[in-house]
Design a protein around this motif. Structure first.
Motif, PDB file in Angstrom:
ATOM      1  N   ASP A  46      13.048  83.850  12.708  1.00  0.00           N
ATOM      2  CA  ASP A  46      12.667  82.547  12.245  1.00  0.00           C
ATOM      3  C   ASP A  46      13.535  81.520  12.497  1.00  0.00           C
ATOM      4  OD1 ASP A  46      10.544  83.994  11.502  1.00  0.00           O
ATOM      5  OD2 ASP A  46      11.067  84.141   9.318  1.00  0.00           O
ATOM      6  N   LEU A  49      13.518  80.148  16.611  1.00  0.00           N
ATOM      7  CA  LEU A  49      12.421  79.582  16.595  1.00  0.00           C
ATOM      8  C   LEU A  49      12.318  78.342  16.097  1.00  0.00           C
ATOM      9  CD1 LEU A  49       9.634  82.560  16.845  1.00  0.00           C
ATOM     10  CD2 LEU A  49      10.793  81.603  18.508  1.00  0.00           C
ATOM     11  N   ALA A  50      12.718  78.031  14.878  1.00  0.00           N
ATOM     12  CA  ALA A  50      12.816  76.853  14.233  1.00  0.00           C
ATOM     13  C   ALA A  50      13.654  75.654  14.805  1.00  0.00           C
ATOM     14  CB  ALA A  50      12.998  76.866  12.848  1.00  0.00           C
ATOM     15  N   PRO A  52      15.408  75.604  18.221  1.00  0.00           N
ATOM     16  CA  PRO A  52      15.679  75.706  19.698  1.00  0.00           C
ATOM     17  C   PRO A  52      16.864  75.015  20.182  1.00  0.00           C
ATOM     18  CG  PRO A  52      13.877  74.054  19.337  1.00  0.00           C
ATOM     19  CD  PRO A  52      14.329  74.592  18.137  1.00  0.00           C
ATOM     20  N   ARG A  68      11.114  82.782  23.967  1.00  0.00           N
ATOM     21  CA  ARG A  68      11.099  82.073  22.792  1.00  0.00           C
ATOM     22  C   ARG A  68      10.467  80.964  23.035  1.00  0.00           C
ATOM     23  NH1 ARG A  68      16.501  83.750  22.872  1.00  0.00           N
ATOM     24  NH2 ARG A  68      17.446  81.850  23.609  1.00  0.00           N
ATOM     25  N   ARG A  69      10.677  80.088  24.129  1.00  0.00           N
ATOM     26  CA  ARG A  69       9.612  78.949  24.464  1.00  0.00           C
ATOM     27  C   ARG A  69       8.083  79.533  24.420  1.00  0.00           C
ATOM     28  NH1 ARG A  69      13.752  78.058  28.216  1.00  0.00           N
ATOM     29  NH2 ARG A  69      12.646  79.033  29.955  1.00  0.00           N
ATOM     30  N   ARG A  72       7.257  79.717  20.604  1.00  0.00           N
ATOM     31  CA  ARG A  72       7.028  78.375  20.046  1.00  0.00           C
ATOM     32  C   ARG A  72       5.842  77.627  20.628  1.00  0.00           C
ATOM     33  NH1 ARG A  72      12.285  77.778  22.107  1.00  0.00           N
ATOM     34  NH2 ARG A  72      13.871  78.444  20.452  1.00  0.00           N
ATOM     35  N   GLU A  73       5.356  77.923  21.753  1.00  0.00           N
ATOM     36  CA  GLU A  73       4.246  77.371  22.236  1.00  0.00           C
ATOM     37  C   GLU A  73       3.195  78.045  21.588  1.00  0.00           C
ATOM     38  OE1 GLU A  73       4.262  77.951  26.437  1.00  0.00           O
ATOM     39  OE2 GLU A  73       5.767  76.149  26.747  1.00  0.00           O
ATOM     40  N   VAL A  75       2.959  79.433  18.610  1.00  0.00           N
ATOM     41  CA  VAL A  75       2.867  79.254  17.295  1.00  0.00           C
ATOM     42  C   VAL A  75       2.316  77.732  17.214  1.00  0.00           C
ATOM     43  CG1 VAL A  75       4.453  78.444  15.270  1.00  0.00           C
ATOM     44  CG2 VAL A  75       4.896  80.694  16.321  1.00  0.00           C
ATOM     45  N   ALA A  76       3.085  76.938  17.877  1.00  0.00           N
ATOM     46  CA  ALA A  76       2.270  75.465  17.833  1.00  0.00           C
ATOM     47  C   ALA A  76       0.657  75.595  18.003  1.00  0.00           C
ATOM     48  CB  ALA A  76       2.917  74.604  19.059  1.00  0.00           C
TER      49      ALA A  76
END
Length: 153
Positions: A46, A49-50, A52, A68-69, A72-73, A75-76
């Motif tokens: 967490d 990811l929050a 970067p 990780r990128r 994040r994409e 999650v967005a």
């Protein structure tokens, strides 16, 4: 069981391979194995990811920078889809209430009941009073910019 991060018990170099290609696959998998067995794995995931900017390189929470990128994409995208579903459900409920003759409807931002004038087909802003000029007041629930409401005269 210790709540100490597992990465503290191994050399830090393990988590920072010189590259992420096939020649480094064994080192990357070893680092990921340490992460997967870590008692604070989910908190680490967490956090990374929050934030970067704090982990641009290395293996963190069993992920490479590229992974990780992607996470994040994803999650967005999931959050955007949830917001769209929520808005569509709200609009459908409002449309049904209007069809049934509602004169007041809850504000989407704060839930406060506001007036609806069927002749104009719009919700009045919180500070609007029927017969007076519309105002540009933000919703007290305030996630969105103020918007002008048309009020029948």
């Amino acid at each position: 069981m210790s709540r100490e991060p597992a990465c503290r018990s191994v050399p830090p170099e393990l988590f920072f391979p010189l590259g992420y290609g096939r020649e480094f696959a064994r080192q990357i998998e070893e680092a990921k194995a340490v992460c997967r067995a870590c008692p604070v794995y989910s908190r680490c995931r967490d956090y990374v990811l929050a934030n970067p900017e704090l982990a641009p390189e290395g293996i963190w929470a069993a992920t490479t920078p590229k992974e990780r990128r992607r996470l994040r994409e994803q999650v967005a995208l999931d959050e955007a889809a949830a917001r769209l579903r929520e808005r569509a459900e709200w609009e459908a409920a409002q449309a049904e209430a209007i069809r049934q003759g509602a004169q007041e409807l809850p504000c989407r931002e704060c839930g406060r009941v506001v007036g609806f004038w069927p002749g104009e087909g719009v919700l009045a802003s919180h500070s609007a009073v029927e017969g007076q000029p519309p105002t540009v007041e933000p919703c007290p629930g305030g996630r969105r910019q103020p918007r002008l409401a048309v009020v029948s005269s």
